[in-house]
Motif scaffolding. Structure first.
Motif, mmCIF file in Angstrom:
data_model
loop_
_atom_site.group_PDB
_atom_site.id
_atom_site.type_symbol
_atom_site.label_atom_id
_atom_site.label_comp_id
_atom_site.label_asym_id
_atom_site.label_seq_id
_atom_site.Cartn_x
_atom_site.Cartn_y
_atom_site.Cartn_z
ATOM 1 N N PRO A 79 0.788 -1.237 0.000
ATOM 2 C CA PRO A 79 0.000 0.000 0.000
ATOM 3 C C PRO A 79 0.816 1.282 0.000
ATOM 4 C CG PRO A 79 -0.949 -1.591 1.521
ATOM 5 C CD PRO A 79 0.376 -2.143 1.096
ATOM 6 N N GLY A 80 2.161 1.189 0.119
ATOM 7 C CA GLY A 80 2.983 2.384 -0.006
ATOM 8 C C GLY A 80 3.728 2.754 1.254
ATOM 9 N N ARG A 81 4.129 1.753 2.036
ATOM 10 C CA ARG A 81 4.828 2.017 3.293
ATOM 11 C C ARG A 81 6.140 1.244 3.364
ATOM 12 N NH1 ARG A 81 -0.619 1.478 4.885
ATOM 13 N NH2 ARG A 81 -0.344 -0.755 5.230
ATOM 14 N N LEU A 82 7.056 1.765 4.183
ATOM 15 C CA LEU A 82 8.242 1.043 4.626
ATOM 16 C C LEU A 82 8.185 0.968 6.144
ATOM 17 C CD1 LEU A 82 11.365 2.381 2.644
ATOM 18 C CD2 LEU A 82 10.257 0.166 2.406
ATOM 19 N N GLY B 160 8.803 9.942 4.615
ATOM 20 C CA GLY B 160 9.357 10.430 3.365
ATOM 21 C C GLY B 160 9.096 9.560 2.154
ATOM 22 N N MET B 161 8.137 8.637 2.256
ATOM 23 C CA MET B 161 7.841 7.786 1.102
ATOM 24 C C MET B 161 7.295 8.597 -0.061
ATOM 25 S SD MET B 161 8.450 4.488 1.170
ATOM 26 C CE MET B 161 7.183 3.640 0.200
ATOM 27 N N PRO B 162 7.619 8.206 -1.304
ATOM 28 C CA PRO B 162 7.049 8.886 -2.471
ATOM 29 C C PRO B 162 5.572 8.537 -2.622
ATOM 30 C CG PRO B 162 8.262 6.952 -3.164
ATOM 31 C CD PRO B 162 8.499 7.084 -1.684
ATOM 32 N N ASP B 163 4.899 9.234 -3.517
ATOM 33 C CA ASP B 163 3.505 8.923 -3.823
ATOM 34 C C ASP B 163 3.455 7.601 -4.590
ATOM 35 O OD1 ASP B 163 0.754 9.172 -4.113
ATOM 36 O OD2 ASP B 163 0.916 10.342 -5.953
ATOM 37 N N VAL B 164 2.769 6.619 -4.056
ATOM 38 C CA VAL B 164 2.746 5.268 -4.608
ATOM 39 C C VAL B 164 1.355 4.937 -5.124
ATOM 40 C CG1 VAL B 164 3.003 2.819 -4.044
ATOM 41 C CG2 VAL B 164 4.612 4.480 -3.110
ATOM 42 N N THR C 288 18.045 7.988 0.156
ATOM 43 C CA THR C 288 18.876 7.927 1.353
ATOM 44 C C THR C 288 17.979 7.761 2.569
ATOM 45 O OG1 THR C 288 20.609 9.307 0.379
ATOM 46 C CG2 THR C 288 20.557 9.146 2.775
ATOM 47 N N LEU C 289 18.282 6.774 3.401
ATOM 48 C CA LEU C 289 17.539 6.556 4.643
ATOM 49 C C LEU C 289 18.396 7.037 5.803
ATOM 50 C CD1 LEU C 289 15.143 5.386 6.221
ATOM 51 C CD2 LEU C 289 16.308 3.176 6.198
ATOM 52 N N LEU D 248 13.179 8.752 4.494
ATOM 53 C CA LEU D 248 13.729 8.711 3.145
ATOM 54 C C LEU D 248 13.866 10.123 2.599
ATOM 55 C CD1 LEU D 248 11.796 5.866 1.277
ATOM 56 C CD2 LEU D 248 14.044 5.730 2.341
ATOM 57 N N SER D 249 14.948 10.355 1.850
ATOM 58 C CA SER D 249 15.126 11.659 1.214
ATOM 59 C C SER D 249 15.990 11.487 -0.020
ATOM 60 C CB SER D 249 15.771 12.660 2.186
ATOM 61 O OG SER D 249 17.076 12.247 2.534
#
Length: 352
Positions: free
Chosen positions: A55-58, A73-77, A120-121, A126-127
């Motif tokens: 679903p768009g998570r780490l 900082g996840m991107p739009d998934v 980069t984590l 994330l960035s």
């Protein structure tokens, strides 16, 4: 009806399945629950788990307590059906740089796609996204998106046909391919097709990539249509047949065709998922062998190779935990399995 593994291997599978009622050399416990469609497990330098959820998570999962911590900082998934946050791999210098690679789905109904990026984590955020491969075809199904680092340090990623089967044989299309990149996003000079990221083609939906420790050879697991899920030995520039040739079938229609090493099964599908080559000492009888998981049948398989052929196949788990999406090895040689049932867990397999 012929079977690609032969009668002897079938007999061994039947024996192994019957043996589930007997004492197994391992036990399975839940490390963490409350996940939703976990897709890929990467082991952090301290032994904790970094897990992508479709679903768009780490999530970072503590290997001792199972405690979860979401990564920001996840991107739009684009999360729909089989699409979402999928393949994940850490850079060989992750401990110093925090660099990782993520394959995820982009866009929505009018412009679905997939993207491979570096991030980069740091401090659980994330960035610095660096897009390495963009404009990959996307659909609700067949997105591929497994990511792996080769022993030489190249970045490999798989791409399904995104429901356009003919793209797999089209040299100008990106669907149905396995890619090889330098980790900075450039094309390696010795790739098989000039100025192209493509390493192999003719794939339907490859969702497992692993390098054999003994020789660095790349192996892959790939979903068949509704039969003949494949185990493939991936060769530079090889054509793996889809949609014209399936499984271990002979196929004279294509040049440079590489049939599967084995298929599961000839008349049905197990919905094959990720694989590893086992490296640890916790299960010495498995060292150097293939372990892989399946979705539809919820199985954990153990394959012993003789050269490049399957000499023995056994089923270690058979739907006790539902669908199994991913498998990873911990530093102590125990295994982690990710279920894919919607209300999901990370399981830990340890010696009995």
């Amino acid at each position: 009806m012929r079977h690609p593994l032969g009668l002897a291997a079938l007999f061994m599978i039947a024996l192994a399945t019957a043996a589930q009622a007997q004492q197994l050399p391992f036990k399975v416990a839940t490390l963490a629950d409350g996940l939703e469609h976990p897709w890929s497990i990467a082991l952090l330098p301290d032994g904790d788990l970094l897990v992508s959820e479709r679903p768009g998570r780490l999530q970072i999962i503590d290997a001792a307590s199972g405690r979860k911590q979401a990564v920001g900082g996840m991107p739009d998934v684009r999360a729909e059906s089989e699409a979402g946050a999928m393949g994940l791999a850490l850079d060989p210098d992750f401990a110093g740089s925090g660099r990782l690679y993520l394959c995820y789905s982009t866009g929505w109904t009018l412009s679905p796609g997939n993207r491979l990026s570096a991030f980069t984590l740091k401090d659980n955020i994330l960035s610095g996204e660096q897009v390495l491969l963009d404009g990959l075809p996307g659909a609700r199904w067949h997105n591929g998106c497994r990511v792996e680092i080769s022993p030489e340090g190249f970045l490999f990623a798989s791409m399904g046909d995104a429901t356009d089967a003919q793209a797999a044989q089209d040299g100008t299309a990106l669907g149905g391919k396995i890619f090889r990149l330098n980790r900075d996003g450039s094309v390696p000079a010795d790739n098989p097709f000039a100025t192209s990221f493509v390493w192999s083609y003719g794939h339907r939906n490859p969702q497992g990539l692993a390098f054999r420790p003994s020789d660095g050879a790349l192996w892959s697991t790939e979903h068949g249509p509704d039969t003949q899920d494949e185990l493939n030995l991936i060769e530079k520039g090889g054509n793996y047949g889809w949609p014209l040739c399936h499984g271990t079938d002979a196929c004279g229609a294509l040049a440079n065709y590489h049939p599967a090493v084995a298929e599961f099964e000839h008349d049905s599908t197990i919905a094959i998922s990720d694989l590893i080559f086992y490296r640890g000492d916790a299960f010495p009888d498995w060292k150097g062998d293939i372990l892989f998981v399946s979705l539809k049948t919820g199985r954990l398989y153990h394959l012993k190779l003789d050269g490049n052929r399957v000499a023995k196949a056994e089923i270690l788990l058979d739907d006790e935990f539902g669908r199994l999406r991913d498998i990873a090895e911990s530093p102590d040689g125990s295994l982690y399995l990710a279920t894919d049932n919607g209300e999901d867990r990370i399981l830990r397999v340890t010696p009995r």
